[in-house]
Design a protein around this motif. Sequence first.
Motif, PDB file in Angstrom:
ATOM      1  N   PHE A  38       0.834  -1.199   0.000  1.00 35.83           N
ATOM      2  CA  PHE A  38       0.000   0.000   0.000  1.00 35.83           C
ATOM      3  C   PHE A  38       0.872   1.254   0.000  1.00 35.83           C
ATOM      4  N   GLN A  39       0.450   2.219  -0.793  1.00 34.13           N
ATOM      5  CA  GLN A  39       1.236   3.435  -0.969  1.00 34.13           C
ATOM      6  C   GLN A  39       1.439   4.185   0.342  1.00 34.13           C
ATOM      7  N   GLN A  40       0.431   4.234   1.212  1.00 34.62           N
ATOM      8  CA  GLN A  40       0.557   4.964   2.460  1.00 34.62           C
ATOM      9  C   GLN A  40       1.647   4.346   3.347  1.00 34.62           C
ATOM     10  N   ASP A  41       1.711   3.020   3.386  1.00 35.70           N
ATOM     11  CA  ASP A  41       2.753   2.351   4.167  1.00 35.70           C
ATOM     12  C   ASP A  41       4.134   2.628   3.573  1.00 35.70           C
ATOM     13  N   SER A  42       4.203   2.648   2.262  1.00 36.08           N
ATOM     14  CA  SER A  42       5.459   2.935   1.578  1.00 36.08           C
ATOM     15  C   SER A  42       5.944   4.344   1.913  1.00 36.08           C
ATOM     16  N   LEU A  43       5.020   5.303   1.907  1.00 34.37           N
ATOM     17  CA  LEU A  43       5.380   6.692   2.221  1.00 34.37           C
ATOM     18  C   LEU A  43       5.806   6.842   3.674  1.00 34.37           C
ATOM     19  N   ARG A  44       5.125   6.141   4.578  1.00 37.34           N
ATOM     20  CA  ARG A  44       5.516   6.215   5.993  1.00 37.34           C
ATOM     21  C   ARG A  44       6.945   5.713   6.194  1.00 37.34           C
ATOM     22  N   CYS A  45       7.267   4.626   5.531  1.00 35.80           N
ATOM     23  CA  CYS A  45       8.614   4.070   5.619  1.00 35.80           C
ATOM     24  C   CYS A  45       9.644   5.054   5.074  1.00 35.80           C
ATOM     25  N   LEU A  46       9.356   5.624   3.928  1.00 27.84           N
ATOM     26  CA  LEU A  46      10.272   6.584   3.308  1.00 27.84           C
ATOM     27  C   LEU A  46      10.428   7.831   4.169  1.00 27.84           C
ATOM     28  N   PHE A  47       9.314   8.386   4.634  1.00 29.85           N
ATOM     29  CA  PHE A  47       9.373   9.632   5.396  1.00 29.85           C
ATOM     30  C   PHE A  47      10.000   9.417   6.773  1.00 29.85           C
ATOM     31  N   GLY A  48       9.871   8.204   7.324  1.00 30.53           N
ATOM     32  CA  GLY A  48      10.557   7.922   8.571  1.00 30.53           C
ATOM     33  C   GLY A  48      12.060   8.033   8.408  1.00 30.53           C
ATOM     34  N   ASP A  49      12.572   7.506   7.301  1.00 31.57           N
ATOM     35  CA  ASP A  49      14.007   7.586   7.026  1.00 31.57           C
ATOM     36  C   ASP A  49      14.427   9.024   6.751  1.00 31.57           C
ATOM     37  N   LEU A  50      13.643   9.733   5.944  1.00 33.28           N
ATOM     38  CA  LEU A  50      13.983  11.122   5.617  1.00 33.28           C
ATOM     39  C   LEU A  50      13.976  12.010   6.847  1.00 33.28           C
ATOM     40  N   LEU A  51      12.965  11.828   7.709  1.00 32.68           N
ATOM     41  CA  LEU A  51      12.865  12.673   8.903  1.00 32.68           C
ATOM     42  C   LEU A  51      14.015  12.391   9.864  1.00 32.68           C
ATOM     43  N   SER A  52      14.401  11.138  10.010  1.00 31.26           N
ATOM     44  CA  SER A  52      15.522  10.825  10.897  1.00 31.26           C
ATOM     45  C   SER A  52      16.817  11.419  10.347  1.00 31.26           C
ATOM     46  N   ARG A  53      17.023  11.336   9.046  1.00 28.49           N
ATOM     47  CA  ARG A  53      18.215  11.932   8.450  1.00 28.49           C
ATOM     48  C   ARG A  53      18.229  13.445   8.657  1.00 28.49           C
ATOM     49  N   PHE A  54      17.076  14.070   8.471  1.00 26.72           N
ATOM     50  CA  PHE A  54      16.953  15.512   8.701  1.00 26.72           C
ATOM     51  C   PHE A  54      17.335  15.855  10.139  1.00 26.72           C
ATOM     52  N   ALA A  55      16.752  15.122  11.106  1.00 23.07           N
ATOM     53  CA  ALA A  55      17.000  15.408  12.520  1.00 23.07           C
ATOM     54  C   ALA A  55      18.477  15.232  12.869  1.00 23.07           C
ATOM     55  N   ILE A  56      19.092  14.184  12.336  1.00 27.19           N
ATOM     56  CA  ILE A  56      20.502  13.919  12.630  1.00 27.19           C
ATOM     57  C   ILE A  56      21.394  15.008  12.035  1.00 27.19           C
ATOM     58  N   CYS A  57      21.128  15.382  10.799  1.00 27.12           N
ATOM     59  CA  CYS A  57      21.916  16.435  10.161  1.00 27.12           C
ATOM     60  C   CYS A  57      21.765  17.763  10.890  1.00 27.12           C
ATOM     61  N   GLN A  58      20.541  18.070  11.312  1.00 29.09           N
ATOM     62  CA  GLN A  58      20.303  19.299  12.052  1.00 29.09           C
ATOM     63  C   GLN A  58      21.080  19.311  13.367  1.00 29.09           C
ATOM     64  N   ARG A  59      21.117  18.178  14.025  1.00 24.83           N
ATOM     65  CA  ARG A  59      21.749  18.106  15.344  1.00 24.83           C
ATOM     66  C   ARG A  59      23.268  18.076  15.267  1.00 24.83           C
ATOM     67  N   THR A  60      23.807  17.372  14.286  1.00 24.72           N
ATOM     68  CA  THR A  60      25.250  17.113  14.262  1.00 24.72           C
ATOM     69  C   THR A  60      26.032  17.999  13.300  1.00 24.72           C
ATOM     70  N   GLY A  61      25.355  18.560  12.307  1.00 28.79           N
ATOM     71  CA  GLY A  61      26.061  19.308  11.281  1.00 28.79           C
ATOM     72  C   GLY A  61      26.637  18.418  10.187  1.00 28.79           C
ATOM     73  N   TYR A  62      26.431  17.103  10.307  1.00 24.81           N
ATOM     74  CA  TYR A  62      26.853  16.176   9.256  1.00 24.81           C
ATOM     75  C   TYR A  62      26.000  16.381   8.005  1.00 24.81           C
ATOM     76  N   ARG A  63      26.556  16.034   6.860  1.00 21.82           N
ATOM     77  CA  ARG A  63      25.787  15.992   5.629  1.00 21.82           C
ATOM     78  C   ARG A  63      25.153  14.602   5.489  1.00 21.82           C
ATOM     79  N   ASN A  64      24.088  14.533   4.731  1.00 24.73           N
ATOM     80  CA  ASN A  64      23.364  13.271   4.604  1.00 24.73           C
ATOM     81  C   ASN A  64      24.268  12.147   4.104  1.00 24.73           C
TER      82      ASN A  64
END
Length: 232
Positions: free
Chosen positions: A38-64
């Motif tokens: 299902f597309q909604q489950d696929s998007l949740r999985c993708l956005f979970g990864d994107l949001l975690s990468r965003f949060a980590i980059c914001q906190r650490t200054g690392y690039r993706n």
Amino acid sequence: MTEIYGIQINSDADSQRKDSLMRFVCKERSKKVNNYRFQQDSLRCLFGDLLSRFAICQRTGYRNNQLHFNVTTYNKPFLVDPSNVSFNVSHSGNWVVCAISDELVGIDIEHIRPIDLDIAKNFFSKEEYCQLLNQAVDHRLRYFYLLWTLKESYIKADGRGLVIPLDSFSMDIRNDRISVITDNALQSCFFTHFDIDKDHIVSVCSLDNNFSSTITEVTIHDILETLDGKAP
């Protein structure tokens, strides 16, 4: 400080940009995203990864592209580099949330919907079930989800997930003071919870007692600006 981020999924708009967003995730995550029926489950999985990468980059200054991940024997993702940051992701309904901390952390979000509260007998300790029944009738449903999210955040912070039976420990809620009663090794942890909107509740467990006072809501534009420095 333990910080909490959230993003809402717009199924129609985000489905159209899904392929372009996949460039930010690793091949393993990309396969997992595409394996969902299902597309909604696929998007949740993708956005979970994107949001975690965003949060980590914001906190650490690392690039993706500098982030390196692995998973534990219990399949919990963790950072190899930078190694001093802990994060956890949860999703429900159209929300995806992420908690990030210098200490162990777990987060859970649930969509508050009518359910048969008798299921609490199967998942809650006897003490928690009594607490639930002692609530005013019109407050029991929300109290059920508060207990549920607190317990889920705890087992996710521990890292073993549902290997720990939910009825094997108890959440002790006294006004604003929340603690866990357990024989597990993870005992000296702290909790907070939020109503992200009227239909969703979020709970966070961490070894860090310094929680951000609100959930920072981000947009896909915020994520794109952080992960590649440009927005569509």
